[in-house]
Design an enzyme around this catalytic site. Sequence first.
Site, mmCIF file in Angstrom:
data_model
loop_
_atom_site.group_PDB
_atom_site.id
_atom_site.type_symbol
_atom_site.label_atom_id
_atom_site.label_comp_id
_atom_site.label_asym_id
_atom_site.label_seq_id
_atom_site.Cartn_x
_atom_site.Cartn_y
_atom_site.Cartn_z
ATOM 1 N N ARG A 181 2.030 25.005 2.993
ATOM 2 C CA ARG A 181 0.848 25.663 3.544
ATOM 3 C C ARG A 181 1.230 26.310 4.879
ATOM 4 O O ARG A 181 2.157 25.833 5.568
ATOM 5 C CB ARG A 181 -0.274 24.651 3.736
ATOM 6 C CG ARG A 181 -0.016 23.626 4.825
ATOM 7 C CD ARG A 181 -1.069 22.540 4.850
ATOM 8 N NE ARG A 181 -0.888 21.602 3.765
ATOM 9 C CZ ARG A 181 -1.688 20.579 3.521
ATOM 10 N NH1 ARG A 181 -2.736 20.372 4.288
ATOM 11 N NH2 ARG A 181 -1.453 19.776 2.518
ATOM 12 N N LEU A 213 -2.431 28.926 -0.569
ATOM 13 C CA LEU A 213 -2.840 28.834 -1.964
ATOM 14 C C LEU A 213 -4.351 28.753 -2.135
ATOM 15 O O LEU A 213 -4.839 28.577 -3.253
ATOM 16 C CB LEU A 213 -2.162 27.624 -2.622
ATOM 17 C CG LEU A 213 -0.633 27.689 -2.693
ATOM 18 C CD1 LEU A 213 -0.079 26.468 -3.406
ATOM 19 C CD2 LEU A 213 -0.159 28.968 -3.366
ATOM 20 N N LYS A 214 -5.094 28.912 -1.041
ATOM 21 C CA LYS A 214 -6.548 29.034 -1.136
ATOM 22 C C LYS A 214 -6.981 30.499 -1.004
ATOM 23 O O LYS A 214 -8.178 30.795 -0.962
ATOM 24 C CB LYS A 214 -7.218 28.182 -0.049
ATOM 25 C CG LYS A 214 -7.008 26.679 -0.266
ATOM 26 C CD LYS A 214 -7.755 25.853 0.768
ATOM 27 C CE LYS A 214 -7.556 24.357 0.517
ATOM 28 N NZ LYS A 214 -8.291 23.526 1.511
ATOM 29 N N GLY A 269 2.030 17.767 -7.018
ATOM 30 C CA GLY A 269 1.598 16.384 -6.919
ATOM 31 C C GLY A 269 0.141 16.212 -6.547
ATOM 32 O O GLY A 269 -0.225 15.211 -5.923
ATOM 33 N N ARG A 276 -4.070 15.780 -7.393
ATOM 34 C CA ARG A 276 -4.855 15.077 -8.397
ATOM 35 C C ARG A 276 -5.114 16.001 -9.582
ATOM 36 O O ARG A 276 -5.110 17.229 -9.437
ATOM 37 C CB ARG A 276 -6.190 14.619 -7.801
ATOM 38 C CG ARG A 276 -6.063 13.545 -6.738
ATOM 39 C CD ARG A 276 -7.407 12.860 -6.514
ATOM 40 N NE ARG A 276 -7.512 12.299 -5.182
ATOM 41 C CZ ARG A 276 -8.545 11.581 -4.747
ATOM 42 N NH1 ARG A 276 -9.570 11.375 -5.553
ATOM 43 N NH2 ARG A 276 -8.578 11.106 -3.514
ATOM 44 N N HIS A 331 -2.603 4.527 -3.969
ATOM 45 C CA HIS A 331 -1.280 4.630 -3.365
ATOM 46 C C HIS A 331 -0.337 3.727 -4.151
ATOM 47 O O HIS A 331 -0.753 2.993 -5.055
ATOM 48 C CB HIS A 331 -1.315 4.221 -1.890
ATOM 49 C CG HIS A 331 -1.879 5.275 -0.987
ATOM 50 N ND1 HIS A 331 -1.262 6.499 -0.789
ATOM 51 C CD2 HIS A 331 -3.012 5.308 -0.237
ATOM 52 C CE1 HIS A 331 -1.978 7.220 0.046
ATOM 53 N NE2 HIS A 331 -3.051 6.527 0.396
ATOM 54 N N ASP A 332 0.934 3.810 -3.786
ATOM 55 C CA ASP A 332 1.977 3.030 -4.448
ATOM 56 C C ASP A 332 1.530 1.601 -4.757
ATOM 57 O O ASP A 332 1.672 1.114 -5.879
ATOM 58 C CB ASP A 332 3.217 3.019 -3.543
ATOM 59 C CG ASP A 332 4.343 2.169 -4.068
ATOM 60 O OD1 ASP A 332 5.348 2.729 -4.533
ATOM 61 O OD2 ASP A 332 4.245 0.920 -4.000
ATOM 62 N N ASP A 386 6.442 4.752 -5.922
ATOM 63 C CA ASP A 386 6.608 6.157 -5.554
ATOM 64 C C ASP A 386 7.959 6.735 -5.964
ATOM 65 O O ASP A 386 8.019 7.830 -6.536
ATOM 66 C CB ASP A 386 6.458 6.324 -4.038
ATOM 67 C CG ASP A 386 4.998 6.377 -3.597
ATOM 68 O OD1 ASP A 386 4.113 6.326 -4.473
ATOM 69 O OD2 ASP A 386 4.747 6.454 -2.387
#
Length: 374
Positions: free
Chosen positions: A37, A63-64, A85, A87, A128-129, A158
């Site tokens: 970004r 990317l927005k 990566g 959601r 998380h992991d 991870d």
Amino acid sequence: MGPLKGLRIIEIAGIGPGPFAGMLLADMGAEVIRIERPTGPTFPLDAKLDFMNRGKRCISLNLKHPQGIDAALKLCESADGLIEGFRPGVTEKLGIGPEDATAINERLVYGRMTGWGQQGPWAREAGHDINYIAISGALYSIGEKGGKPILPLTLVGDFGGGGMLLAYGMVCALLEAKTSGKGQVVDASILDGSTTLMATFFSTLQTGFWQEQRGSNILDGGAPFYDTYECSDGEYIAIGAIEPQFYSAMLSGLGLSEEALPHQMDQKYWPEMKAKIAAAVATRSRDEWAEQFSGKEACVTPVLKMSEVAEHRHVRERGVLLDIDGVQQPAPAPRFSRTQPDVPHLAHVLGADNHDILSSLGLDPEAMKQAGAT
């Protein structure tokens, strides 16, 4: 050099397992282009210490913004693979999901790294992991007898079950695409991967060999001949003397007789055996025991701090760690007899490759600015 030389992978920047997968691919010679970004990474690091982005090129895109998405999709035209990566559903909303990307390049392999996977009732849940390995059974199984589960850093989730699984999946799909001419989606989840790492233990649990109680089995610290012990200086040695010949050599090196500890595999004797071994180990320092067991084939080694690893003779002579611009870091692995990878270059800073890469796509300076390139 490297066995993946000639492949181009687009990596939409993230944290943890995604960048690790990108590092593994870059280490093997793939050209990995990281899309950041415009504001930069969430956790910026000095380029010398940004190991997971070593060997990669870097561009910045918003990317927005439609122009940023257009540039990313144009980049996919010449790519072999893409990894992201987010959601499930996020890249689809942005306009750079699998259907968008493969409509431009049907042979593109689209790698997706998530915790829970692309489908299932928890697919969009946060985690998380620690949460993913809790559900896989891995977390429950690690720890001392009578104690709570112990976190295995983020190695099982991870990195082992996540990033490494994604890199493996990408290579499998890229190999298949060479035959079929078609790409596909690689759905890599940390839940799937960490559960796969537990295959042996799911097997032995069902045979009755493995007990579902922490610290009660041969490989989880339950056995006296497969555990760590504190030395006189507060440091530790690791003992992995499973086979009879190693067990015998271990006892001999510690000054213990087999007659006094004859029942290696009889669990009712394990507490007594542990106490005797612990008492023997506590009489000398870690380095004294390391010297004592050098060349003895007893499977006894010192437990090293990370800051000590580089000084170990085997690590040094094999080149397990590299020095890149004065900074030590793990060398690319595995090794190859003919296409050994080059030494990775340092991570490129935000937008370092904007001009070279985006101009090659036909974007002029104004279009680059509109795309979010800094």
